[in-house]
Enzyme design. Sequence first.
Site, mmCIF file in Angstrom:
data_model
loop_
_atom_site.group_PDB
_atom_site.id
_atom_site.type_symbol
_atom_site.label_atom_id
_atom_site.label_comp_id
_atom_site.label_asym_id
_atom_site.label_seq_id
_atom_site.Cartn_x
_atom_site.Cartn_y
_atom_site.Cartn_z
ATOM 1 N N SER A 46 78.728 31.377 89.163
ATOM 2 C CA SER A 46 78.400 32.832 88.905
ATOM 3 C C SER A 46 76.847 33.132 88.755
ATOM 4 O O SER A 46 76.478 34.324 88.822
ATOM 5 C CB SER A 46 79.275 33.679 88.014
ATOM 6 O OG SER A 46 79.027 32.765 86.633
ATOM 7 N N GLY A 47 76.297 32.176 88.664
ATOM 8 C CA GLY A 47 74.790 32.230 88.333
ATOM 9 C C GLY A 47 74.067 32.476 89.643
ATOM 10 O O GLY A 47 74.789 32.386 90.494
ATOM 11 N N PHE A 48 72.982 32.797 89.503
ATOM 12 C CA PHE A 48 71.972 32.895 90.850
ATOM 13 C C PHE A 48 72.169 31.703 91.552
ATOM 14 O O PHE A 48 72.266 31.712 92.882
ATOM 15 C CB PHE A 48 70.788 33.341 90.700
ATOM 16 C CG PHE A 48 70.267 34.699 89.976
ATOM 17 C CD1 PHE A 48 71.475 35.660 90.285
ATOM 18 C CD2 PHE A 48 69.238 35.133 89.457
ATOM 19 C CE1 PHE A 48 71.404 36.885 89.766
ATOM 20 C CE2 PHE A 48 69.159 36.442 88.859
ATOM 21 C CZ PHE A 48 69.946 37.280 88.937
ATOM 22 N N THR A 49 71.862 30.467 91.011
ATOM 23 C CA THR A 49 71.975 29.386 92.113
ATOM 24 C C THR A 49 72.965 28.901 92.514
ATOM 25 O O THR A 49 73.607 28.340 93.489
ATOM 26 C CB THR A 49 71.062 27.977 91.294
ATOM 27 O OG1 THR A 49 71.695 27.843 89.930
ATOM 28 C CG2 THR A 49 69.710 28.432 91.347
ATOM 29 N N CYS A 104 61.932 23.912 90.058
ATOM 30 C CA CYS A 104 61.514 24.665 91.292
ATOM 31 C C CYS A 104 59.854 24.802 91.305
ATOM 32 O O CYS A 104 59.183 24.328 92.214
ATOM 33 C CB CYS A 104 61.863 26.224 90.948
ATOM 34 S SG CYS A 104 61.838 26.928 89.738
ATOM 35 N N ASN A 164 62.281 29.704 95.007
ATOM 36 C CA ASN A 164 62.871 28.757 94.175
ATOM 37 C C ASN A 164 64.123 28.719 93.927
ATOM 38 O O ASN A 164 64.588 27.409 93.321
ATOM 39 C CB ASN A 164 62.292 29.621 92.863
ATOM 40 C CG ASN A 164 63.087 30.787 92.588
ATOM 41 O OD1 ASN A 164 62.782 31.744 93.389
ATOM 42 N ND2 ASN A 164 63.600 31.153 91.541
#
Lengths: 345, 345, 345, 345
Positions: D11-14, D146, D309
């Site tokens: 559920s996180g961005f990455t 990143c 990133n």
Amino acid sequence: MTLSAAVVGGSGFTGGELLRLLAGHPEFEVAQATSRQYDRKTVGSVHPNLRELDLRFSSPEDLDSVDVLFAATPHGVSMEHIDTFQDAADTVVDLSADFRLQSEEQYDEWYDGHVAAEYLEKSVYALPELTRDELPGADLIAAGGCNATATILGLKPLFDAGIMNGDEQVVVDVKVGSSEGGASAGKASSHAERSGVVRPYAPTGHRHEAEIEQFLGLSVSFTVHAVDMVRGASATCHVFPSSPVTKGDLWGAYRESYEDEPFMRMVAGGGGVYRYPEPKAVAGTNYGEVGFEVDPANKRLVVFSAIDNMMKGSAGQAVHAANVALGLDETAGLEFSGLHPVGTP
Amino acid sequence: MTLSAAVVGGSGFTGGELLRLLAGHPEFEVAQATSRQYDRKTVGSVHPNLRELDLRFSSPEDLDSVDVLFAATPHGVSMEHIDTFQDAADTVVDLSADFRLQSEEQYDEWYDGHVAAEYLEKSVYALPELTRDELPGADLIAAGGCNATATILGLKPLFDAGIMNGDEQVVVDVKVGSSEGGASAGKASSHAERSGVVRPYAPTGHRHEAEIEQFLGLSVSFTVHAVDMVRGASATCHVFPSSPVTKGDLWGAYRESYEDEPFMRMVAGGGGVYRYPEPKAVAGTNYGEVGFEVDPANKRLVVFSAIDNMMKGSAGQAVHAANVALGLDETAGLEFSGLHPVGTP
Amino acid sequence: MTLSAAVVGGSGFTGGELLRLLAGHPEFEVAQATSRQYDRKTVGSVHPNLRELDLRFSSPEDLDSVDVLFAATPHGVSMEHIDTFQDAADTVVDLSADFRLQSEEQYDEWYDGHVAAEYLEKSVYALPELTRDELPGADLIAAGGCNATATILGLKPLFDAGIMNGDEQVVVDVKVGSSEGGASAGKASSHAERSGVVRPYAPTGHRHEAEIEQFLGLSVSFTVHAVDMVRGASATCHVFPSSPVTKGDLWGAYRESYEDEPFMRMVAGGGGVYRYPEPKAVAGTNYGEVGFEVDPANKRLVVFSAIDNMMKGSAGQAVHAANVALGLDETAGLEFSGLHPVGTP
Amino acid sequence: MTLSAAVVGGSGFTGGELLRLLAGHPEFEVAQATSRQYDRKTVGSVHPNLRELDLRFSSPEDLDSVDVLFAATPHGVSMEHIDTFQDAADTVVDLSADFRLQSEEQYDEWYDGHVAAEYLEKSVYALPELTRDELPGADLIAAGGCNATATILGLKPLFDAGIMNGDEQVVVDVKVGSSEGGASAGKASSHAERSGVVRPYAPTGHRHEAEIEQFLGLSVSFTVHAVDMVRGASATCHVFPSSPVTKGDLWGAYRESYEDEPFMRMVAGGGGVYRYPEPKAVAGTNYGEVGFEVDPANKRLVVFSAIDNMMKGSAGQAVHAANVALGLDETAGLEFSGLHPVGTP
């Protein structure tokens, strides 16, 4: 006693800022604003924040006599008209690069052929924090360039305190807003192209290196990036001093140089969101913020400096210098403290 | 004679704007700013534009006696503390929704259970352009909501001129900035999620409909969108009048209502970039811009209204109302004309 | 069997999107991209995302024979060259407004003088969701305008389901990004001027009303605002139906129309951040999002529709139409699902 | 033959980017995505670009056996669960910092106490451009950070070519987007506070210095600024080489290192708008752009490096590494070339 002021080049971005500042200034009255392109149009039709100002642009051919003339024209224009400007006003404040360097040789190294080089020696470069004592009574004042101003304000206390002497390795990595391109910027400055960029636009050889060299005696490795803001210049100075420096030394140096300066704020650590200088905090104001940190592992100092390029880096600096030159209260007309929160400044 | 002022809830966005305005106001002196969360911290650590202000937050438990108290607390807080506030100050200006509606019935229709309903009738709703005559001497002033203010300012002249009577079909499509969510907004307001959005956040049933109904006698179809700005509310009012109206009629109506108003600008066509109201042109100021156009093909009027939600829609409106209530110059402390250019306001 | 494709006007924004889509398309091969201004330059020098594409722009004077020609030229250009285009390719897909309206009378009402009016009747308007059955074998396809597409996609299910019949009062309030101005936009589109705007740019009389009228038989009150995004068109349709409608009715109508459509998403409530359509969620994709809400107090429906104006509103729609016209898989080359999070899209 | 894949921390961005890439990958099938917070919710409710994906989050307590497991959890989580991860999958790709450094001593210098230090030696650090040969058959792959990735990609060719040996003075000034803060960022990352910033957030001592030191053998003066974008990391490397270098030398070095790399673009001068690397040009893609310039006056090289990133700096790099590790086509699932124009990426 009110002093009359003219703005030549009043339709550009810095011209508009000058008009805003002068209209709210307790000692100046705007007698004239010129614009070839918008001749006879209201100032408010070009600068929507100045709709209340009852003034129309006039042609630059017909200059009135005024107490002080501000020239906000593109580089190269002022030098062609400097005799006319000096005839019209005892005090001329030029915001372009035309009179910032103090010898023809230096000028020719960075720009192309000066047509009024005899004025170069007479002009007073204005960062008031640097040249305050030379300003009273000056005939011709050259307001410093925005990126040079940010850098000089950041590093000057280190020179004052003997921490730097000009032999240091220094990298200055600058981030600037789109207003630096002026009101008639081209394709690369369109909203679709410029939104959200981190774009190296002057990797090497930026002309503001010349001002830094002239006034700090320092050769800097200078690189400028366009980022997504409209107003603002942020200079991060990476300095490698010859001997170790503590954060206490830095606080001492910056306090010594700036604690009595009306427009300088020191922001260096502490808690919260705003621990270092940032352009948002000074947007619309004549304030400069400086901060610093020590990196012992790399024997480095990091100095942060943030200004509004159109204010402390241009129009605000020009009014500040005129205030000093004419013996007025230094902060007159420049009291705006900025906004919080504010978006892309 | 300086008047003392307190700001309860000084660490929020509108609290910060109040502090900025009061600090620069010629007649007020900030005696106290409260914040539970930032008790004893400097105001400048929370509002970086106010670093020069020599003031620390204090606890809201210990209110000083002042001439005027501004409450910038979340909805529901003022009603709990209104007796304390009125003890502390003869004049209380509340920026929340707690005292905007004038009957308990109406309040209960849109909000949940008022705990100090006896104040509802006594409070004076403040859009000064609407209720100027009721403000002098008022004990409790309820500054209008931002989106309601934009809408009411846009439509009021049509009622004044008899072009509208409240029976018209009206759609108001509002675009607002992220500061409306306040300083403690959640996940949907993170930069990564909110940048660049056009997000319907109140498709129907927005509570500001109540204020519009109360003061214009008009039921509006109201929809609010979040867009990418920090400050600003832009209301586009689509009005279907019962009989045909010309653009000349509209100019007449708006001039009649607003030509002597110190904070209203009319922007309706003409050349150049800024032909209609836009939030950028009023960011940071207490100005409201209104404009209009006629759409004969659809028998429609389109009215545009733009304000800075934190200024004309909140803190600026509150100070404006206090100026009127206390017999001061209406524009005192509110002279800032805004910036050009400016980024996301 | 690979089909050859040409893009006329390949250096503009939609031309670039066509080249991106065609380069990644399993059935098409880009044979030619023309640009007068960038003749002989690499495509990657103009569209930095296409640096890997081994292709240089050629002059529009020298068109190769191809299977399908996409014309992404400014309005008015295609009609002058349509005979040449049809000579070069059996299938021409035009992205301009030149062939969208189906009679010369209608064209003249909204634009100025058509020079190839005989093609108007023959062209097939392409929103594939609207005209899928007419596309196979079409010689000349006119891809729908971005704002019209957003509106038509939002309202079509209400017509299909008999909830609307064209007699309703409808206000469509549109928010668009800066890419609608194209690659050669002027001063109002500079980053400094356009950042953070909510700017009414077409208050009344927008030409896309014509397409909506032609294909839905509906006269709409249409107003377009520029907001701070690069890609995206968001249409909020305020509809006053003649008889009451429930949210269940709406779900039924939209499911009936769109549940088998490969590029339509229904987003209407539920929890979380993304409860209604928003351009960010479809940026870079050929998806359209539609959502809706009922406002019983005002007897109103609110329909939200969001697309990427350069994709579903232009280049994506054109490729989708070409896929259908040529009997290919509808979704070929259009599978990209978009990014999360994403900034100003 | 399809390989099954799980994303822990989906559920996180990455995590969302991993799911997007895997869903479009020709060889992988997403078997499971875990999220404690969104257990049983659809993936599309959290990542609106993935509404078409028929998948719900499950609890991280119940891991299925898969061919490859991607861990996109916050720093410190993977080390606690690494035995479980390795039980569930032969190939584990971790996106956190937990297994990037190769000795416990080094880890302890920059982070706090490793609980599974025995894995540090076994893990393979993945920048495929740096460690391609070690990836096939690896059990545990640690995708590079990143900012470290941007820096290493920028400087590696100078080491390969013998222009640098690790003794040089190097300043790396990095500009990053808000997605680096993750999906649950706090107050400083709210839209109102973070819009338009140039904010020094890691003036000294950034942990990615450790990765750079480990893999390049170089101690760098590293400073990171937050700027207004969502995706992107731009590293400007100011290098002072021991002997003079020409631009031709640099072209030679970068071509030698990168001309056969599928994801590296060289952008160093030429005409047009896009003369150096910029994050916008690679947003959403797995490409890295590198460019360079010589500053003879200051005996300096300036190297620019730009990545997304979340892609080349995280999820894209992880999939790229998995492709190599498992013997698949390196570019499988990573073909997206990016968009033009695009706003704040």
